[in-house]
Write a protein that holds these residues in place. Structure first.
Motif, PDB file in Angstrom:
ATOM      1  N   ALA A  97       0.851  -1.157  -0.041  1.00 63.24           N
ATOM      2  CA  ALA A  97      -0.037  -0.185  -0.028  1.00 63.24           C
ATOM      3  C   ALA A  97       0.798   1.301   0.131  1.00 63.24           C
ATOM      4  N   GLN A  98       2.285   0.960   0.070  1.00 59.42           N
ATOM      5  CA  GLN A  98       3.088   2.377  -0.165  1.00 59.42           C
ATOM      6  C   GLN A  98       3.078   2.823  -1.243  1.00 59.42           C
ATOM      7  N   LYS A  99       2.944   4.327  -1.391  1.00 60.75           N
ATOM      8  CA  LYS A  99       3.123   4.939  -2.655  1.00 60.75           C
ATOM      9  C   LYS A  99       4.243   4.659  -3.489  1.00 60.75           C
ATOM     10  N   ARG A 100       4.288   4.389  -4.646  1.00 58.33           N
ATOM     11  CA  ARG A 100       5.373   4.117  -5.448  1.00 58.33           C
ATOM     12  C   ARG A 100       5.206   5.468  -6.739  1.00 58.33           C
ATOM     13  N   GLU A 101       6.506   5.750  -6.854  1.00 56.68           N
ATOM     14  CA  GLU A 101       6.907   6.919  -7.858  1.00 56.68           C
ATOM     15  C   GLU A 101       6.247   6.150  -9.262  1.00 56.68           C
ATOM     16  N   GLY A 102       5.663   7.006  -9.998  1.00 51.50           N
ATOM     17  CA  GLY A 102       4.969   6.604 -11.276  1.00 51.50           C
ATOM     18  C   GLY A 102       3.932   5.917 -11.369  1.00 51.50           C
ATOM     19  N   GLU A 103       3.325   5.700 -10.239  1.00 47.58           N
ATOM     20  CA  GLU A 103       1.977   4.962 -10.082  1.00 47.58           C
ATOM     21  C   GLU A 103       0.841   5.847  -9.955  1.00 47.58           C
ATOM     22  N   SER A 104      -0.077   6.241 -11.045  1.00 53.88           N
ATOM     23  CA  SER A 104      -1.072   6.767 -10.883  1.00 53.88           C
ATOM     24  C   SER A 104      -1.897   6.708 -12.332  1.00 53.88           C
ATOM     25  N   VAL A 105      -3.280   7.229 -12.262  1.00 55.96           N
ATOM     26  CA  VAL A 105      -4.008   7.209 -13.399  1.00 55.96           C
ATOM     27  C   VAL A 105      -3.379   8.189 -14.275  1.00 55.96           C
ATOM     28  N   ASP A 106      -2.731   9.425 -13.735  1.00 51.69           N
ATOM     29  CA  ASP A 106      -2.479  10.545 -14.640  1.00 51.69           C
ATOM     30  C   ASP A 106      -1.263   9.972 -15.292  1.00 51.69           C
ATOM     31  N   MET A 108      -0.941   6.844 -16.396  1.00 54.39           N
ATOM     32  CA  MET A 108      -1.274   6.032 -17.742  1.00 54.39           C
ATOM     33  C   MET A 108      -1.886   6.960 -18.809  1.00 54.39           C
ATOM     34  N   VAL A 109      -2.601   7.893 -18.302  1.00 50.77           N
ATOM     35  CA  VAL A 109      -3.272   8.868 -19.145  1.00 50.77           C
ATOM     36  C   VAL A 109      -2.048   9.476 -19.940  1.00 50.77           C
ATOM     37  N   GLU A 110      -0.983   9.859 -19.336  1.00 46.72           N
ATOM     38  CA  GLU A 110       0.168  10.419 -20.285  1.00 46.72           C
ATOM     39  C   GLU A 110       0.445   9.554 -21.087  1.00 46.72           C
ATOM     40  N   ARG A 111       0.854   8.433 -20.757  1.00 47.04           N
ATOM     41  CA  ARG A 111       1.287   7.326 -21.912  1.00 47.04           C
ATOM     42  C   ARG A 111       0.267   7.155 -22.912  1.00 47.04           C
ATOM     43  N   LEU A 112      -1.095   7.328 -22.701  1.00 53.75           N
ATOM     44  CA  LEU A 112      -2.097   7.027 -23.696  1.00 53.75           C
ATOM     45  C   LEU A 112      -1.953   8.421 -24.752  1.00 53.75           C
ATOM     46  N   GLU A 113      -1.788   9.524 -24.098  1.00 54.67           N
ATOM     47  CA  GLU A 113      -1.792  10.655 -24.686  1.00 54.67           C
ATOM     48  C   GLU A 113      -0.374  10.755 -25.637  1.00 54.67           C
ATOM     49  N   GLU A 114       0.427  10.310 -25.145  1.00 52.92           N
ATOM     50  CA  GLU A 114       1.803  10.156 -26.066  1.00 52.92           C
ATOM     51  C   GLU A 114       1.373   9.346 -27.195  1.00 52.92           C
ATOM     52  N   LEU A 115       0.750   8.141 -27.156  1.00 55.10           N
ATOM     53  CA  LEU A 115       0.482   7.353 -28.214  1.00 55.10           C
ATOM     54  C   LEU A 115      -0.401   8.090 -29.181  1.00 55.10           C
TER      55      LEU A 115
END
Length: 148
Positions: A97-106, A108-115
Motif C-alpha cells: 500500500a506504500q505509494k510508489r513513484e510513477g503509479e497513478s491514473v495520470d 497512464m493517461v500521459e502514456r495514452l496521450e503520447e500514443l
C-alpha cells in the motif's frame, strides 16, 4: 525522524495512541461518514463539471476552460477538507500500500496521450478526427458570436 523496520516514519508508532476497539469503531464510523460525503460530492460533481466544461468550450480563446478548472480546484479543496483516509496514519502502511513513484491514473493517461500524439503526427485517424471536432466547435462558436 527515524524510520521503523517497515520503512515507515516512526510517527505511526510514537505520535499515535495504541488502537483500541473504541478507536477502531470511531474511525470506522468517521470513515463511513466521509464516504457518504465523498459520494454526494461525486454525484453533484459529474453534472456540474460537464456543464462547466461545455460552457468553457464557448469562452474566448484566452479563457477556455476557466469554469471547468475552477470546478476542479473547488473539488480538490473539498477532498482535502474531507481527508477521507486521514485515520490510516494510525499504523504504518503495509508494503503493497506504500505509494510508489510513477503509479497513478495520470501517468497512464500521459502514456495514452503520447500514443495518440504519435498517431496524430503520422497523420492517422486522430488527425482527421481532431480537425473535424475543431471545425464543429469553431462553427458553433461563430454562430453564438453572431447572435450577440
Amino acid at each position: 525522524m527515524s524510520e521503523n523496520r517497515a520503512g515507515a516514519p516512526d510517527k505511526f508508532v510514537e505520535e499515535q495512541p495504541p488502537v483500541t476497539r473504541w478507536i477502531l469503531l470511531r474511525d470506522v464510523a468517521v470513515f463511513q461518514g466521509k464516504l457518504v460525503l465523498d459520494s454526494v460530492k461525486d454525484i453533484l460533481l459529474a453534472p456540474i463539471s460537464l456543464g462547466a466544461a461545455i460552457y468553457s468550450l464557448f469562452n474566448r480563446e484566452e479563457e477556455t476552460g476557466r469554469q471547468f478548472y475552477e470546478v476542479l480546484h473547488t473539488a480538490r479543496r473539498f477532498e482535502d477538507w474531507i481527508n477521507k483516509y486521514g485515520d490510516a496514519d494510525r499504523i504504518p502502511p503495509p508494503g503493497f500500500a506504500q505509494k510508489r513513484e510513477g503509479e497513478s491514473v495520470d501517468v497512464m493517461v500521459e502514456r495514452l496521450e503520447e500514443l495518440v500524439k504519435r498517431q496524430y503526427e503520422r497523420g492517422g485517424l486522430t488527425a482527421s478526427a481532431k480537425e473535424a471536432i475543431d471545425r464543429a466547435l469553431d462553427s458553433v462558436h461563430t454562430r453564438l458570436r453572431g447572435r450577440n
